[in-house]
Each structure stands twice: as structure tokens, then as C-alpha cells.
Scaffold this active site. Structure first.
Site, PDB file in Angstrom:
ATOM      1  CD  GLU A  55      -2.839  -0.808   2.542  1.00 48.49           C
ATOM      2  OE1 GLU A  55      -2.482  -0.053   3.468  1.00 48.49           O
ATOM      3  OE2 GLU A  55      -3.824  -1.559   2.619  1.00 48.49           O
ATOM      4  NE  ARG A  71     -10.622  -8.608  16.615  1.00 50.36           N
ATOM      5  CZ  ARG A  71     -10.063  -7.452  16.944  1.00 50.36           C
ATOM      6  NH1 ARG A  71     -10.597  -6.693  17.884  1.00 50.36           N
ATOM      7  NH2 ARG A  71      -8.996  -7.012  16.330  1.00 50.36           N
TER       8      ARG A  71
HETATM    9  P1  ADP Z   1      -8.364  -3.819  18.408  1.00 43.02           P
HETATM   10  O1  ADP Z   1      -9.493  -4.692  18.869  1.00 43.02           O
HETATM   11  O2  ADP Z   1      -8.420  -2.498  19.031  1.00 43.02           O
HETATM   12  O3  ADP Z   1      -8.158  -3.760  16.953  1.00 43.02           O
HETATM   13  P2  ADP Z   1      -5.960  -5.266  18.380  1.00 43.02           P
HETATM   14  O4  ADP Z   1      -5.981  -5.141  16.911  1.00 43.02           O
HETATM   15  O5  ADP Z   1      -4.712  -4.900  19.100  1.00 43.02           O
HETATM   16  O6  ADP Z   1      -7.101  -4.418  19.052  1.00 43.02           O
HETATM   17  O7  ADP Z   1      -6.375  -6.745  18.719  1.00 43.02           O
HETATM   18  C1  ADP Z   1      -7.155  -7.052  19.835  1.00 43.02           C
HETATM   19  C2  ADP Z   1      -6.584  -8.240  20.537  1.00 43.02           C
HETATM   20  O8  ADP Z   1      -6.651  -9.332  19.675  1.00 43.02           O
HETATM   21  C3  ADP Z   1      -5.153  -8.062  20.914  1.00 43.02           C
HETATM   22  O9  ADP Z   1      -5.036  -7.600  22.209  1.00 43.02           O
HETATM   23  C4  ADP Z   1      -4.604  -9.446  20.746  1.00 43.02           C
HETATM   24  O10 ADP Z   1      -4.723 -10.166  21.940  1.00 43.02           O
HETATM   25  C5  ADP Z   1      -5.492 -10.098  19.760  1.00 43.02           C
HETATM   26  N1  ADP Z   1      -4.942 -10.219  18.408  1.00 43.02           N
HETATM   27  C6  ADP Z   1      -5.375  -9.597  17.310  1.00 43.02           C
HETATM   28  N2  ADP Z   1      -4.716  -9.992  16.235  1.00 43.02           N
HETATM   29  C7  ADP Z   1      -3.810 -10.886  16.666  1.00 43.02           C
HETATM   30  C8  ADP Z   1      -2.814 -11.677  16.015  1.00 43.02           C
HETATM   31  N3  ADP Z   1      -2.628 -11.653  14.733  1.00 43.02           N
HETATM   32  N4  ADP Z   1      -2.064 -12.482  16.764  1.00 43.02           N
HETATM   33  C9  ADP Z   1      -2.256 -12.546  18.083  1.00 43.02           C
HETATM   34  N5  ADP Z   1      -3.180 -11.854  18.746  1.00 43.02           N
HETATM   35  C10 ADP Z   1      -3.959 -11.027  18.045  1.00 43.02           C
HETATM   36  P1  ADP Z   2      -3.652  -4.793  11.987  1.00 46.96           P
HETATM   37  O1  ADP Z   2      -4.439  -5.941  11.440  1.00 46.96           O
HETATM   38  O2  ADP Z   2      -2.348  -5.206  12.498  1.00 46.96           O
HETATM   39  O3  ADP Z   2      -4.477  -3.971  12.901  1.00 46.96           O
HETATM   40  P2  ADP Z   2      -4.004  -2.682  10.020  1.00 46.96           P
HETATM   41  O4  ADP Z   2      -4.063  -2.916   8.563  1.00 46.96           O
HETATM   42  O5  ADP Z   2      -5.294  -2.398  10.718  1.00 46.96           O
HETATM   43  O6  ADP Z   2      -3.302  -3.924  10.688  1.00 46.96           O
HETATM   44  O7  ADP Z   2      -2.976  -1.510  10.302  1.00 46.96           O
HETATM   45  C1  ADP Z   2      -2.554  -1.212  11.614  1.00 46.96           C
HETATM   46  C2  ADP Z   2      -2.037   0.214  11.703  1.00 46.96           C
HETATM   47  O8  ADP Z   2      -0.974   0.466  10.753  1.00 46.96           O
HETATM   48  C3  ADP Z   2      -3.057   1.272  11.368  1.00 46.96           C
HETATM   49  O9  ADP Z   2      -3.858   1.587  12.488  1.00 46.96           O
HETATM   50  C4  ADP Z   2      -2.187   2.435  10.910  1.00 46.96           C
HETATM   51  O10 ADP Z   2      -1.637   3.096  12.023  1.00 46.96           O
HETATM   52  C5  ADP Z   2      -1.048   1.764  10.183  1.00 46.96           C
HETATM   53  N1  ADP Z   2      -1.288   1.688   8.740  1.00 46.96           N
HETATM   54  C6  ADP Z   2      -1.909   0.679   8.101  1.00 46.96           C
HETATM   55  N2  ADP Z   2      -1.971   0.921   6.777  1.00 46.96           N
HETATM   56  C7  ADP Z   2      -1.361   2.102   6.568  1.00 46.96           C
HETATM   57  C8  ADP Z   2      -1.072   2.882   5.392  1.00 46.96           C
HETATM   58  N3  ADP Z   2      -1.409   2.481   4.181  1.00 46.96           N
HETATM   59  N4  ADP Z   2      -0.429   4.057   5.543  1.00 46.96           N
HETATM   60  C9  ADP Z   2      -0.054   4.472   6.783  1.00 46.96           C
HETATM   61  N5  ADP Z   2      -0.272   3.774   7.895  1.00 46.96           N
HETATM   62  C10 ADP Z   2      -0.914   2.602   7.808  1.00 46.96           C
END
Ligand code: ADP
Ligand code: ADP
Ligand code: MG
Length: 665
Positions: free
Chosen positions: A200, A299
Site C-alpha cells: 500500500e 468482532r
Molecule cells: P483492536 O481490537 O483495538 O483492533 P488489536 O488489533 O490490538 O485491538 O487486537 C485485539 C486483541 O486481539 C489483541 O489484544 C490481541 O490479543 C489479539 N490479536 C489480534 N490480532 C492478533 C494476532 N494476529 N495475533 C495474536 N493476537 C492477536
Molecule cells: P492490523 O491488522 O495489524 O491492525 P491494520 O491494517 O489495521 O493492521 O494496520 C494497523 C495500523 O498500521 C493502522 O492503524 C495504521 O496506524 C497503520 N497503517 C496501516 N496501513 C497504513 C497505510 N497504508 N499508511 C499508513 N499507515 C498505515
């Protein structure tokens, strides 16, 4: 409605789900691992079943065992919480096969949104705006490199199966791409079992703004507005708030509609979150904000409480109603935003050391007072109690602190106060760091983007708003209080018992920021304290609650001191700090050795001498017994030698540091 549900999770989210179930008269079944045998979530439920070892693989991820537990206990539905099995479509299917309701979306929706690349292709078809990028199936490195070059730099490589902020690499220039790709793939295969990636454009001044959506089985779908989760460290959320600062009605309606379109594209049911990355050309130009779909979390989200705070709704209740077949309780036009809410994630970690997770026992865990209002202003969601251990097996989140106010300013002030009232001793946490963020101009003025923490690092790390002088005054005042309490005396109206004639001086050995500091307390008509090279000033103390008002050097500060061995944790409304108050007894030998003299390690009474002048003594041999604070302390020979002279007699009161006897070595 269900009569009984099983909660396939632990910690704060299990407690959170149990609380709503209880309120709705639904029985709950907890499951727990070895490490969680005595955990709070086990007590929060009506029944609990042990499901295996401490590692998640041996317990919270063992879905056959969890389904068996549900059947044994007669639960009708399973709430997966977040993390663990919440986004596992096989588990959702297995629930259905076992005749249980999975409290979440259909397995097909989890599958469709599970892979970032596939879900982007779907979203493209549904007309949801995407970040310019490549999310094709062809994974040839040369093609990926060419795509990144086309998109331009900085670019972001993301593991398609990634989550939790893992499996992402920012690439600054074309030459760095190959190495970053290799390292991203390594992490992806280890963490997610697949090394497929997407690329991206790395959005500039990016804000993470997500939309809470809710669907039901009757074809309805609404959005419950947005949450701004831009304050992140390592791509993980730290502070979340709603509404998003600077959000306009137009943009909110557009993002809401896009999120509902995304949900409808996968026939979504239940609570979900559509995450967008928002580009802005400047912080204070909402009209410049452009949003792009990032991913959908199928979720309940960690930060759902901020949405609950501004809508006055219970999202877990909605989940339960929808899962049992009821229609959504409200229509879109019945939903309103009231005030502003912020959540802070309190984690066991060390912000000053790259946020490395920490483990340990919550020796002290004092929470701010939760408010008892209908729409509470301070809410604490946690899954631990004082005395519990944060183990290395699970997430490092200790608690979530959620505040609500009429305005962002009010919510901010409440969050700052609530953080000040959060006292944790026994492990490193980010509480102080969170206060620095909350108090930073950038956050206060809502100059938000995901690089805020990096950008403001100069004011966020290694700050001590308390300072040596106030910290020293607080620990010394607290020590005086404890001594007086041990002597059964009223410390605040009379002088300390050991003091005999006229002015007496007493030394305290402190350690601050790794450096030894000496403080001298002089008893005259009033107590005068000098800390290090600081000016001598009167020290006054008044106890209040479990703390003290300490007046010193022109400031009057309420402080609470929690000692952990020789390390004292000082909590004040301004901030918290650590200062060592060295136990003179523990270091008596060292001091004596250094000085070549044998001195009283503390003020007190000489009880007896075990030796007389001329005696030969061996190192470690008891020489004298002193009494102070109703305890006896033995003073031993630091080295072999001969007693030259006894300088006091039994029954004498001595000040600390007084030489008791001379030893020739
Ligand atoms: P949110 O619900 O705010 O997006 P996170 O993305 O940090 O919060 O994920 C919520 C919880 O889910 C984390 O605290 C973690 O325990 C679990 N989790 C999410 N994705 C993963 C992953 N790929 N591997 C392990 N744990 C994960
Ligand atoms: P995860 O599954 O680990 O939560 P996300 O795709 O939701 O992954 O991305 C996690 C974080 O990474 C976002 O909250 C943002 O801060 C950053 N991010 C993701 N994509 C971009 C992007 N294209 N440009 C800049 N920051 C990004
Ligand atoms: Mg995400």
C-alpha cells in the site's frame, strides 16, 4: 434470549461480557487455563471449567475442549471476546455444528474479511475507497517490487493474514524494498502461517479512524459512529476516542455509509469494525481528510467502551440480542452522539525501553473511583485484582480506563485525573507515559496522526514531573509517619521519641535516577530538611487518606508512597516517580567498612554490648544490640579486628551515624 452462555476468553473482556450477561439474567460459564485458576474472570462467572495448560494453544485456542465445556454445562451460545478464537471461521462453523450459537458474524463473513488482500478485492467491488496499492494473488518478488515502484515511496508491505500490528514494514525507497519484503515474509510465516503480502501507499499524516457497525439477521445494518485510534505505538492502539476530533457531519455520513456498504457486502451480522486510514494535508483542515478502507475486524473491539460512552448503549447487550435472533434495538436515525469519550490502555510494559512488555505481580493496584452516575464519567474495565500476576502467557493489557465528558477538554481533564489516581507497583506500566501523552500539546490540541508518539518523543519519555526535592520530601515524611505509627505515637504533634537534647540531625541515604543523594533532617523548633545540594526548608506533614499532604520548599503536594523493598514509588497529582530510601541496617556493614568505624545505623537506644575493649572479634560476630521502632537490631563486626573502645553504655540514646565503638583492624 439465551439462558446460559459460555465465554471463550479471559481477562477484562471475559469480565466485561459476564457483567452484561449478569445484568440481563443470563448465566455464564467461564473457561480457564492453569495460569488463570484464580483469575478474576473465573469468579465473575457462575460456573467455570478448567480447559488446559497456560499457553493459549493448550487452553484458550483448544476449541474442541471449549465446545465440549459448553455442551457439558448446557450453554446455548459462545461469546469469543476478542483475540483467541474470535476471528476463526472454523471455530464459528464448529459451534454451529455442535448446536451452539456463535456470538459473532457468520463464518463466511469472517472468512471474507480475514485476509487483508482478499477483503480489499471485495471492497473494491462494493465501491469502498481503498488505499492505492497492490493486493493481487501474484506474489513474485520482482512483480511486488515493480508494484511498489509504481505506487511510490514510502510504501507499506503488509502480511495479508496479519493482525495486532504485526507483519508490517514501511519502505522508504526502492533499494530497501527487497530486504524489507524478505523480513516481512519471515515474520508473516512465523506469526500467521502464510507469507502472502500486499503493498500500500504509506499514507502521510495518517489518522486511524474506524466505524463501529452492527448488523442483525433481519437485514438491518447501522453504524454507531467513529472512533479515532490514531495514537499508536508499533502500529498498536494506545488511546482511542470518540467522536474523532475535527470530524464533520458530511465526512461522518460518508464514512458511515462506506462502512455499512462494507458490512453488507459480506452479509454481516453482529458487532464489527471497519477500519479506515485517513489522509490529511494539515491537522486543522478537516475538509482535506480523505478516507480509505484498511480492514474489517469481525468482532467486538477492545475500544468498544468509548462508543458505549457516547451512545449510552451496551454493545455486548446488542451482540446477545442479535445472536438470539432479535432485530437491532435502534434504527440509524435514533442513534445520537453525546459528549466525548477517551479510552487509555494501561499495559504492563516499559515505554522507556521501546515499550517492551513487562511481567510481574500487582503488589499495589489502586484504581480511580468509578463514578456511579447513570452515564458514568469514569469506567475501569479490567480482569485483574491487587495481588494478581501479569504472566508472560497473555496480553500485557492490565486495564482500560474510559472517561466521558461533555467536551473533549473535559474528558481529557478527567482522564488525566483518573490516571493520576491509578497506582500500580510491582511491574512497569505505561501509566505515566499515558499522562505525558494526554498532557502533551499535540494531543490536547488534537494534532493527531499515527506518528504522534514518535514526533513528540522529547516530551513523552523519561520525564519526571515530581522531581528529586518533592520525591525526597514525600518519602522522608512517609518514613517519619511509619516510625511514629510503629512507636504508637502521634507523629504530628510531638517530636520523635529518640531525640534527646536540643537539635538533632538525622541523615537519609536516597537514590534518585541512579545517583546517591543524601538528605539531612534537622529537628529544632520545626523540622528542617535539606536534600542534596538543595536549600534547607521546613518540612510539614498532614496525613490524609492513605497518603500525606507534604509541605516543603513552598509547595504543598498530596503524595502517596508505596515501598517495594528500598524502592519507594511516590504518587502525586503531578505524576509518579521512584526514589530509593536505603535501609541503613541493610547497608550498615558497608558504611562501617568504608569509614573504618562502627556507627549506629539508625537513631535508637543501645541495649547491650556483646564485647568489651580489648576483645578480638571475627567478621560477622555480633558486637552490640540496638533498639528502635520496637525492634532490636544487632550490629556485627564488618571485619576481623580488636575492640579498641566502647563509646556508649547500655541504655544510651544515640542519633544515627553516632560512632558506637572503635574497632582496630
Ligand atoms: P483492536 O481490537 O483495538 O483492533 P488489536 O488489533 O490490538 O485491538 O487486537 C485485539 C486483541 O486481539 C489483541 O489484544 C490481541 O490479543 C489479539 N490479536 C489480534 N490480532 C492478533 C494476532 N494476529 N495475533 C495474536 N493476537 C492477536
Ligand atoms: P492490523 O491488522 O495489524 O491492525 P491494520 O491494517 O489495521 O493492521 O494496520 C494497523 C495500523 O498500521 C493502522 O492503524 C495504521 O496506524 C497503520 N497503517 C496501516 N496501513 C497504513 C497505510 N497504508 N499508511 C499508513 N499507515 C498505515
Ligand atoms: Mg487493524
Amino acid at each position: 434470549m439465551f439462558k446460559k452462555i459460555l465465554i471463550a476468553n479471559r481477562g477484562e473482556i471475559a469480565c466485561r461480557v459476564a457483567a452484561t450477561a449478569r445484568r440481563m439474567g443470563i448465566q455464564t460459564v467461564a473457561v480457564y487455563s492453569d495460569a488463570d485458576a484464580g483469575a478474576k474472570h473465573v469468579q465473575a462467572c457462575d460456573e467455570a471449567l478448567h480447559i488446559g495448560g497456560s499457553a493459549p494453544k493448550e487452553s484458550y485456542l483448544r476449541w474442541e475442549r471449549i465446545l465440549q465445556a459448553a455442551q457439558e454445562t448446557g450453554a446455548q451460545a459462545v461469546h469469543p471476546g476478542y483475540g483467541f478464537l474470535s476471528e476463526n471461521e472454523d471455530f464459528a462453523k464448529a459451534c454451529a455444528a455442535a448446536g451452539l450459537v456463535f456470538i459473532g458474524p457468520p463464518a463466511s463473513a469472517i472468512l471474507a474479511m480475514g485476509l487483508k488482500a482478499e477483503s480489499k478485492r471485495l471492497m473494491e467491488q462494493a465501491g469502498v475507497p481503498l488505499v492505492p496499492g497492490y493486493h493481487g494473488a501474484n506474489q513474485a518478488p520482482a512483480l511486488l517490487q515493480a508494484e511498489a515502484d509504481r505506487i511510490g515511496y514510502p510504501a507499506l508491505i503488509k502480511a495479508s493474514a496479519g493482525g495486532g500490528g504485526k507483519g508490517m514494514r514501511v519502505v522508504e525507497k526502492s533499494e530497501d524494498f527487497a530486504a524489507a519484503l524478505a523480513s516481512c515474509k519471515r515474520e508473516a510465516i512465523n506469526s500467521f502461517g502464510s507469507d502472502a503480502v500486499l503493498i500500500e501507499k504509506y499514507v502521510q499524516r495518517p489518522r486511524h479512524i474506524e466505524i463501529q457497525v452492527f448488523g442483525d439477521t433481519h437485514g438491518n445494518c447501522v453504524y454507531l459512529f467513529e472512533r479515532d485510534c490514531s495514537v499508536q505505538r508499533r502500529h498498536q492502539k494506545v488511546l482511542e476516542e470518540a467522536p474523532a476530533p475535527g470530524m464533520t457531519e458530511t465526512l461522518r455520513a460518508q464514512m458511515g455509509a462506506a462502512a455499512v456498504a462494507a458490512a453488507k457486502a459480506v452479509n454481516y451480522v453482529g458487532a464489527g469494525t471497519v477500519e479506515f486510514i485517513v489522509e490529511q494535508t494539515a491537522y486543522d483542515q478537516p475538509e482535506s481528510m480523505r478516507f480509505f478502507f484498511m480492514e474489517m475486524n469481525t468482532r467486538l473491539q477492545v475500544e468498544h467502551p468509548v462508543t458505549e460512552a457516547i451512545t449510552g448503549l451496551d454493545l455486548v447487550e446488542w451482540q446477545l440480542r442479535v445472536a438470539s435472533g432479535e432485530p437491532l434495538p435502534l434504527r440509524q436515525d435514533q442513534l445520537r452522539i453525546q459528549g466525548h469519550a477517551i479510552e487509555a490502555r494501561i499495559c504492563a510494559e516499559n515505554p522507556d525501553n521501546n515499550f517492551l512488555p513487562a511481567t510481574g505481580t500487582l503488589q499495589v493496584y489502586r484504581k480511580p473511583q468509578a463514578s456511579s452516575f447513570e452515564r458514568s464519567t469514569v469506567r475501569i474495565d479490567d480482569g485483574v485484582r491487587e495481588g494478581d500476576t501479569i504472566s508472560p502467557f497473555y496480553d500485557s493489557m492490565v486495564a482500560k480506563l474510559i472517561v466521558h465528558g461533555d467536551t473533549r477538554e473535559q474528558a481529557l481533564a478527567r482522564l488525566d485525573t483518573a490516571l493520576a489516581q491509578t497506582h500500580i507497583v510491582g511491574l512497569n506500566t505505561n501509566v505515566q507515559f499515558l499522562r505525558h501523552v494526554v498532557r502533551s500539546d499535540a494531543f490536547a490540541m488534537a494534532k493527531l496522526d499515527t506518528a504522534l508518539i514518535q514526533r513528540e518523543s522529547a516530551v513523552l519519555f523519561k520525564q519526571d514531573p515530581v522531581g528529586l526535592q518533592a520525591a525526597a520530601a514525600a518519602v522522608i515524611a512517609d518514613a517519619l509517619r511509619l516510625e511514629a505509627a510503629a512507636q504508637g505515637a502521634d507523629p504530628f504533634s510531638r517530636r520523635d521519641g529518640w531525640q534527646s537534647h536540643g537539635t538533632t540531625r538525622r541523615r537519609f541515604e536516597l537514590e534518585y535516577d541512579g545517583q546517591p543523594v543524601r538528605a539531612v533532617l534537622t529537628y529544632g523548633p520545626q523540622r528542617l530538611l535539606q536534600v542534596g545540594e538543595g536549600a534547607e526548608a521546613a518540612l510539614q506533614l498532614t496525613p490524609q487518606g492513605d497518603g500525606l499532604w507534604v509541605q516543603f520548599n513552598g509547595a504543598r503536594i498530596h503524595s502517596t508512597v508505596h515501598a517495594q523493598g528500598e524502592t519507594c514509588h511516590v504518587f502525586t497529582p503531578q505524576g509518579a516517580t521512584r526514589i530509593g530510601l536505603l535501609d541503613p541496617l541493610a547497608h550498615a556493614g558497608e558504611a562501617a567498612q568504608e569509614a573504618g568505624r562502627l556507627t549506629a545505623p539508625m537513631p535508637g537506644k543501645v541495649v547491650s554490648f556483646a564485647v568489651k575493649a580489648g576483645d578480638k572479634v571475627k567478621a560477622g560476630q555480633p558486637l552490640a544490640v540496638m533498639e528502635a521502632m520496637k525492634m532490636e537490631h544487632t550490629i556485627s563486626a564488618p571485619k576481623d579486628g580488636v575492640v579498641a573502645e566502647l563509646l556508649y553504655a547500655p541504655g544510651d540514646q544515640v542519633a544515627d551515624g553516632a560512632e558506637l565503638l572503635k574497632l582496630a583492624v
